[in-house]
Enzyme design. Structure first.
Site, short mmCIF file in Angstrom:
data_model
loop_
_atom_site.label_atom_id
_atom_site.label_comp_id
_atom_site.label_asym_id
_atom_site.label_seq_id
_atom_site.Cartn_x
_atom_site.Cartn_y
_atom_site.Cartn_z
N CYS A 79 -4.46 -13.97 -14.06
CA CYS A 79 -5.15 -14.31 -12.80
C CYS A 79 -6.65 -14.56 -12.99
O CYS A 79 -7.30 -15.15 -12.14
CB CYS A 79 -4.91 -13.22 -11.76
SG CYS A 79 -3.17 -13.10 -11.35
N HIS A 137 -10.08 -14.41 -6.06
CA HIS A 137 -8.69 -14.60 -6.45
C HIS A 137 -7.77 -14.19 -5.30
O HIS A 137 -8.08 -13.25 -4.56
CB HIS A 137 -8.39 -13.77 -7.70
CG HIS A 137 -6.94 -13.79 -8.06
ND1 HIS A 137 -6.25 -14.96 -8.21
CD2 HIS A 137 -6.04 -12.79 -8.26
CE1 HIS A 137 -5.00 -14.69 -8.51
NE2 HIS A 137 -4.84 -13.37 -8.53
N ASN A 172 0.27 -15.95 -4.34
CA ASN A 172 -0.61 -15.80 -5.50
C ASN A 172 -0.30 -16.89 -6.53
O ASN A 172 0.80 -16.92 -7.08
CB ASN A 172 -0.39 -14.40 -6.09
CG ASN A 172 -1.31 -14.09 -7.25
OD1 ASN A 172 -2.01 -14.97 -7.77
ND2 ASN A 172 -1.32 -12.84 -7.68
O1 UT7 Z 1 -2.75 -11.21 -9.24
C1 UT7 Z 1 -2.50 -10.15 -10.09
C2 UT7 Z 1 -2.86 -8.89 -9.49
N1 UT7 Z 1 -1.83 -8.37 -8.62
C3 UT7 Z 1 -2.19 -7.63 -7.61
O2 UT7 Z 1 -3.37 -7.49 -7.40
C4 UT7 Z 1 -1.15 -6.90 -6.79
C5 UT7 Z 1 -1.67 -5.54 -6.44
N2 UT7 Z 1 -0.74 -4.72 -5.70
C6 UT7 Z 1 -0.40 -4.98 -4.42
O3 UT7 Z 1 -0.83 -5.96 -3.87
C7 UT7 Z 1 0.48 -4.00 -3.69
O4 UT7 Z 1 0.65 -2.85 -4.50
C8 UT7 Z 1 1.86 -4.57 -3.29
C9 UT7 Z 1 1.71 -5.55 -2.17
C10 UT7 Z 1 2.51 -5.23 -4.49
C11 UT7 Z 1 2.81 -3.44 -2.81
O5 UT7 Z 1 2.23 -2.75 -1.71
P1 UT7 Z 1 2.25 -1.18 -1.69
O6 UT7 Z 1 1.70 -0.77 -0.39
O7 UT7 Z 1 1.52 -0.72 -2.92
O8 UT7 Z 1 3.79 -0.83 -1.74
P2 UT7 Z 1 4.60 0.03 -2.80
O9 UT7 Z 1 4.79 -0.75 -4.07
O10 UT7 Z 1 4.03 1.39 -2.91
O11 UT7 Z 1 6.00 0.10 -2.07
C12 UT7 Z 1 6.14 0.73 -0.78
C13 UT7 Z 1 7.58 0.61 -0.35
C14 UT7 Z 1 8.59 1.07 -1.41
O12 UT7 Z 1 9.65 1.72 -0.73
P3 UT7 Z 1 9.70 3.34 -0.64
O13 UT7 Z 1 9.76 3.79 -2.07
O14 UT7 Z 1 8.45 3.74 0.06
O15 UT7 Z 1 10.93 3.56 0.15
C15 UT7 Z 1 9.09 -0.22 -1.99
O16 UT7 Z 1 10.39 -0.09 -2.51
O17 UT7 Z 1 7.91 -0.75 -0.08
C16 UT7 Z 1 9.09 -1.13 -0.79
N3 UT7 Z 1 8.98 -2.53 -1.15
C17 UT7 Z 1 9.40 -3.53 -0.34
N4 UT7 Z 1 9.97 -3.52 0.86
C18 UT7 Z 1 10.25 -4.70 1.44
C19 UT7 Z 1 8.46 -3.09 -2.29
N5 UT7 Z 1 8.52 -4.41 -2.21
C20 UT7 Z 1 9.10 -4.71 -1.01
C21 UT7 Z 1 9.42 -5.93 -0.38
N6 UT7 Z 1 9.98 -5.87 0.84
N7 UT7 Z 1 9.17 -7.12 -0.93
#
Ligand code: UT7
Length: 332
Positions: free
Chosen positions: A114, A259, A289
Site C-alpha cells: 500500500c 491511502h 482499497n
Molecule cells: O491497506 C493495507 C492496510 N490495511 C488496513 O489498514 C486494514 C486495517 N484493519 C481494519 O481496517 C479493520 O481491522 C477491519 C475493517 C479489517 C476489521 O474491523 P475490526 O473492527 O477490527 O473487526 P474485527 O476483525 O475485530 O472483527 C470483528 C467481528 C468478528 O466477529 P466476532 O469474533 O466479534 O464474532 C469478525 O469475525 O467482525 C467479524 N467480521 C465480519 N463480519 C461481517 C470480520 N469480517 C467481517 C465481514 N462481515 N466482512
C-alpha cells in the site's frame, strides 16, 4: 533540478461489486462493511485482465494529460503487490502494452504494497534529480479480486479490496519552488506476517501446491486490529516528519491524499492532525482499497475535479503491509 508531476490518470474496471453483491456469496452485511470501513462498492475485473493492462489504461490518460507520447517516456517504475506473473514484473508488460517494449527503456517493479506508490515516487524523483532519466512513468496498480477468497472464510479481507490503477508522469521542474519537495519512507519487517499473501513461496518446493491452496495460504491474511493500530500511529508520525523537515505546519497543506485502506483510519489520522475534513479526499466508498493504486488514483480524481491550483501544497501519506509507511509533500 527537482521533479514535478506532468500528468495524472486512473482507471478502474467497469464491473461494480456492491456490498449487497458480496452478501450473496459470503456471510457479511452492507451495514458491517460500511460501518467498519466506509466502503460501499468496489470494482472487479473480468478474469483475464491483468495488472499491467489496467495500468496501461491509466497510463494513456496520464500521458494525454502530460501531452506526451508513450515514446517520450524514459523509464517505468511500477508499484504493485498483484503482479501479472510471479516473474517477470509488470513494468516490462506495461511497456509492451503501451507499444514501446522495443525501445528497451528500463522498467522497475516496486514491491511495497500500500506504500508502493510513494516508494516508486521516490525512485522516480531521485532519477530525475540526478539527471539519469527525464520523463518517468510511475504506476500503482492492482488486480486483487482474482486473488481473494470469495467465501466466508476470507470475508475479513475480501470485502476491503478492489481493482484499479493510477499513473503519474514525472519530469524535471524548472521552478525550484515547485514539484516534489520531499518523500519520507519507512519499513519495519518485524511485522511482515501481520498482513501477507504467503504462497507462492520460495521457502517450499514446489512454490505452490494444491494442499497450500486448500489451506488458504495463497489468499491474503491479516491481523486487522494490529494493522489498524499501527496505521493510525505511523501515518500522523510520518506526516509530522515531512512537515518538520520542510519547515511547514499542517495548516499550510491545501490537500490531503491519504491511502484508502479504511475510512475510519483516515478519520482518526485527520483528527490527530486537526485537519479540515473537506481537504481530506476519499474514494474508498466507491473503489475499496486499491493498495498501490489508491493514492495515484485519488490524486488524479482530485486533479481532474479542478481542485488543485498552481502553488497549492499536497500531502500524501500511507501505511501498509511490510510494515511500510511513508509520506510525500508536493508543491503543485
Ligand atoms: O491497506 C493495507 C492496510 N490495511 C488496513 O489498514 C486494514 C486495517 N484493519 C481494519 O481496517 C479493520 O481491522 C477491519 C475493517 C479489517 C476489521 O474491523 P475490526 O473492527 O477490527 O473487526 P474485527 O476483525 O475485530 O472483527 C470483528 C467481528 C468478528 O466477529 P466476532 O469474533 O466479534 O464474532 C469478525 O469475525 O467482525 C467479524 N467480521 C465480519 N463480519 C461481517 C470480520 N469480517 C467481517 C465481514 N462481515 N466482512
Amino acid at each position: 533540478m527537482g521533479a514535478r508531476i506532468l500528468g495524472t490518470g486512473h482507471h478502474v474496471p467497469e464491473r461494480v461489486v456492491t456490498n449487497h453483491d458480496l452478501e450473496q456469496i459470503m456471510d457479511t452485511s452492507d451495514e458491517w462493511i460500511r460501518q467498519r470501513t466506509g466502503i460501499e462498492q468496489r470494482r472487479w475485473v473480468v478474469p483475464g485482465t491483468g495488472t499491467a493492462e489496467l495500468a496501461s489504461h491509466a497510463a494513456r490518460k496520464a500521458l494525454e494529460a502530460a501531452q506526451l507520447d508513450p515514446e517520450e517516456i524514459d523509464c517505468i517504475v511500477f508499484a504493485t503487490l498483484s503482479a501479472d506473473y510471479f516473474f517477470p514484473g509488470s513494468g516490462v508488460l506495461l511497456a509492451r502494452e503501451l507499444g514501446i517494449a522495443e525501445r528497451g527503456i528500463p522498467a522497475f517493479d516496486i514491491r511495497n504494497q500500500c506504500t508502493g506508490y510513494l516508494y516508486a515516487l521516490q525512485v522516480a524523483d531521485a532519477f530525475i534529480r540526478q539527471g539519469i532519466y527525464r520523463r518517468v512513468l510511475v504506476a500503482g496498480a492492482e488486480v486483487h479480486s482474482t486473488g481473494l477468497d470469495h467465501t466466508t472464510r476470507g470475508r475479513d479481507v475480501t470485502v476491503l479490496f478492489g481493482d484499479g490503477a493510477g499513473v503519474t508522469i514525472l519530469g524535471p521542474s524548472e521552478d525550484p519552488e515547485r514539484g516534489i519537495l520531499g518523500i519520507y519512507l519507512h519499513s519495519d519487517g518485524r511485522f511482515a506476517e501481520k498482513l501477507m499473501i504467503e504462497a507462492p513461496t520460495s521457502r517450499e518446493q514446489p512454490h505452490i501446491s494444491q494442499p497450500m491452496i486448500e489451506a488458504g495460504r495463497a489468499y491474503p491474511s491479516m491481523d486487522g486490529r494490529f494493522v489498524f493500530k499501527n496505521a493510525v500511529r505511523r501515518m500522523p508520525e510520518v506526516v509530522h516528519e515531512a512537515l518538520a523537515d520542510q519547515g511547514l505546519r499542517p495548516q499550510d497543506v491545501d490537500h490531503w491524499i491519504f491511502h484508502q485502506a479504511n475510512l475510519r483510519i483516515n478519520e482518526m489520522v485527520a483528527r490527530q492532525l486537526e485537519l479540515p475534513p473537506e481537504r481530506c479526499y476519499r474514494n474508498i466508498h466507491k473503489y475499496g482499497n486499491l493498495s498501490a493504486g489508491a493514492m495515484p488514483a485519488l490524486l488524479d480524481e482530485v486533479v481532474r475535479e479542478g481542485r488543485i491550483a498552481p502553488g497549492d501544497l499536497i500531502c500524501m501519506a500511507g501505511f501498509g503491509s511490510g510494515f511500510t509507511w511513508g509520506s510525500a509533500l508536493i508543491r503543485w
